[in-house]
Write a protein that holds these residues in place. Structure first.
Motif, PDB file in Angstrom:
ATOM      1  N   VAL A 142       0.847  -1.190   0.000  1.00 30.68           N
ATOM      2  CA  VAL A 142       0.000   0.000   0.000  1.00 30.68           C
ATOM      3  C   VAL A 142       0.888   1.248   0.000  1.00 30.68           C
ATOM      4  O   VAL A 142       1.864   1.326   0.746  1.00 30.68           O
ATOM      5  CB  VAL A 142      -0.924   0.015   1.237  1.00 30.68           C
ATOM      6  N   ILE A 143       0.547   2.203  -0.851  1.00 25.79           N
ATOM      7  CA  ILE A 143       1.285   3.469  -0.922  1.00 25.79           C
ATOM      8  C   ILE A 143       0.380   4.579  -0.422  1.00 25.79           C
ATOM      9  O   ILE A 143      -0.758   4.723  -0.879  1.00 25.79           O
ATOM     10  CB  ILE A 143       1.734   3.782  -2.363  1.00 25.79           C
ATOM     11  N   PHE A 144       0.861   5.355   0.527  1.00 27.30           N
ATOM     12  CA  PHE A 144       0.154   6.544   1.002  1.00 27.30           C
ATOM     13  C   PHE A 144       1.200   7.614   1.230  1.00 27.30           C
ATOM     14  O   PHE A 144       1.971   7.566   2.177  1.00 27.30           O
ATOM     15  CB  PHE A 144      -0.604   6.232   2.298  1.00 27.30           C
ATOM     16  N   MET A 145       1.238   8.566   0.312  1.00 25.51           N
ATOM     17  CA  MET A 145       2.236   9.632   0.384  1.00 25.51           C
ATOM     18  C   MET A 145       1.656  10.894  -0.231  1.00 25.51           C
ATOM     19  O   MET A 145       0.575  10.871  -0.826  1.00 25.51           O
ATOM     20  CB  MET A 145       3.519   9.226  -0.341  1.00 25.51           C
ATOM     21  N   ASP A 146       2.385  12.004  -0.067  1.00 26.93           N
ATOM     22  CA  ASP A 146       1.886  13.233  -0.659  1.00 26.93           C
ATOM     23  C   ASP A 146       2.115  13.212  -2.170  1.00 26.93           C
ATOM     24  O   ASP A 146       3.012  12.533  -2.687  1.00 26.93           O
ATOM     25  CB  ASP A 146       2.542  14.451  -0.011  1.00 26.93           C
ATOM     26  N   MET A 147       1.275  13.956  -2.904  1.00 28.80           N
ATOM     27  CA  MET A 147       1.313  13.917  -4.366  1.00 28.80           C
ATOM     28  C   MET A 147       2.632  14.409  -4.924  1.00 28.80           C
ATOM     29  O   MET A 147       3.127  13.882  -5.938  1.00 28.80           O
ATOM     30  CB  MET A 147       0.173  14.763  -4.939  1.00 28.80           C
ATOM     31  N   ASP A 148       3.251  15.401  -4.293  1.00 31.00           N
ATOM     32  CA  ASP A 148       4.526  15.906  -4.807  1.00 31.00           C
ATOM     33  C   ASP A 148       5.591  14.811  -4.778  1.00 31.00           C
ATOM     34  O   ASP A 148       6.389  14.672  -5.710  1.00 31.00           O
ATOM     35  CB  ASP A 148       4.977  17.101  -3.971  1.00 31.00           C
TER      36      ASP A 148
END
Length: 476
Positions: free
Chosen positions: A151-157
């Motif tokens: 699972v990936i959860f990070m800011d869009m930048d």
């Protein structure tokens, strides 16, 4: 009642949302929107050339599109002058892309999110948290158990840098292209921050992930982008909160949400937005749902001077399902124009829309919705229910449903009710020991219960408390 509920109900919600901090930025652009501004934003983020090119194309589309002014009964947008908005403010923190620990943030930013209760919620009920301050994410964390499952959860930048192939494929291409509307084009040109969520096939994220977006500076625009990709047979619940303090100058919020729901996947998107009454909230949100997938939107919107928000779902595959549940609150000087759009583009698809609105002190709420049944969407069904509650004769509520039916073998139902809080209902509760204000608040709490019961307990309590404060006129 649980001790957790006791703690939440004792929280000073008014203070949590009305406070403001002195602006401290590491970098900010000038007011207005020019090609030079776009290049400065992209350069400050050290973006690849392909993202800069997309920004510049979106800028050109924005400049070519007229401001929407001809919708029947739409909120007045004459005050929205992009030349008076600062589109990008990078907060003064050492770690770009978000700190790994709350303690690594400057004290004033720590204090902001402490007051909003975000660190406490992370410890108790969330699998991951992102926090945005001004134009950038300042904190980002995902529990290891979910990272190990891919699972990936990070800011869009950060996603632009680390997952360019996924971002190139999904970012404002199939779901919300910049050409969709003027504010989508504006967003495509100046977007900053937001969340990237990717859930691999056959993976269920059992605890919600949350992002919180806070505008602190006067006269700024916030343009976060949320991109959620749920592969086949996956499941995720994304929760979003938004707020801003009141200033004399107007602020603009124009975010974008894109959701891709794979075959037999399930995504729930929940949001409680409490903008200040000088904020224009003009978002574009859309989901594409494949065969047997399910998309759920649960949202509460209040506080802003004007809101135009119509989450849309394209039911692309047979058996796809969409559910919308919304609550809007408008007080004095507010025009909250919300609704939903659903496109049935395959057979055996199903949608439900439940919209509730409250208006007082001359405020205006409006349900503006569209249900489109394409030719070939046979055996599909939709149900639309709009309920409006008004406190006085000065307040207004409108319903503007649009039904485009191109297929005969479908079921379409629409129901709308509008009413005032009845004196007899208030009197009955007063005979049971409640005063006038408590009686009205109890009636409103019952009215919005279908929405609150779909939210996690923290957000349900928060939504009830915010509406109480709006009824008292305590929020800016």
């Amino acid at each position: 009642m649980s001790s957790e509920q006791d703690h939440l109900e004792e929280t000073d919600t008014e203070e949590r949302f009305s406070f403001k901090k002195e602006e401290k930025s590491a970098f900010k652009t000038d007011k207005g929107l020019t090609e030079e501004t776009i290049r400065l934003i992209s350069e400050d983020k050290d973006e690849p050339e392909w993202m800069l090119e997309r920004r510049l194309r979106a800028l050109q589309q924005y400049q070519e599109m007229p401001m929407p002014t001809d919708w029947p009964g739409q909120p007045d947008l004459s005050e929205v002058d992009i030349d008076e908005i600062v589109p990008y403010i990078r907060p003064d923190i050492e770690t770009r892309g978000g700190a790994d620990s709350w303690e690594d943030l400057p004290e004033e930013i720590q204090d902001t999110f402490d007051k909003l209760g975000i660190p406490e919620a992370e410890k108790n009920a969330l699998s991951g948290v992102g926090a945005q301050y001004e134009s950038e994410i300042v904190y980002q964390n995902m529990q290891e158990q979910w990272e190990e499952k891919g699972v990936i959860f990070m800011d869009m930048d950060k996603a632009v840098q680390e997952h360019p192939d996924l971002v190139k494929e999904y970012f404002m291409t199939k779901c919300v292209p910049p050409s969709d509307n003027k504010f989508a084009a504006l967003h495509g040109a100046v977007w900053s921050g937001g969340s990237f969520v990717y859930v691999p096939e056959d993976t269920t994220v059992e605890m919600p992930v949350q992002a919180y977006f806070r505008m602190n500076s006067e006269g700024m625009g916030q343009f976060e982008h949320t991109l959620i990709v749920a592969e086949d047979n996956s499941e995720v619940h994304y929760i979003e909160g938004c707020s801003a303090p009141k200033y004399s100058a107007f602020n603009l919020h124009s975010g974008c949400v894109e959701v891709f729901v794979g075959e037999n996947a399930h995504v729930q998107y929940s949001t409680v937005q409490n903008w200040s009454k000088n904020t224009y909230n003009l978002n574009t949100k859309r989901a594409i749902v494949e065969q047997d997938g399910t998309m759920e939107w649960v949202s509460g919107s209040m506080g802003s001077k004007a809101t135009m928000l119509y989450p849309a779902t394209i039911l692309k595959g047979p058996g796809a399902t969409d559910n919308h549940i919304t609550i809007a609150f408008a007080g004095e000087g507010q025009n909250i124009d919300t609704g939903a759009k659903v496109y049935h583009n395959a057979p055996n698809t199903k949608s439900t829309i439940e919209s509730k609105s409250i208006s007082k002190d001359g405020g205006r709420t409006n349900y503006r919705g569209l249900v489109h049944m394409s030719n070939g969407a046979e055996h599909s069904s939709t149900s639309v229910e709009c309920d409006a509650l008004m406190f006085d004769n000065e307040s207004t509520s409108d319903t503007m449903p649009y039904m485009e039916i191109q297929e005969n073998k479908v079921d379409v139902a629409h129901e709308a009710t509008v009413g005032k809080i009845g004196d007899e209902d208030v009197f009955y509760l007063e005979t049971r020991g409640l005063d006038d204000d408590d009686a009205k608040q109890m009636i409103v709490a019952g009215f919005i219960e279908p929405i609150t019961e779909e939210l996690p307990i923290e957000y349900a309590v928060e939504l009830n408390r915010l509406i109480e404060l709006e009824m008292e006129g305590s929020l800016g």
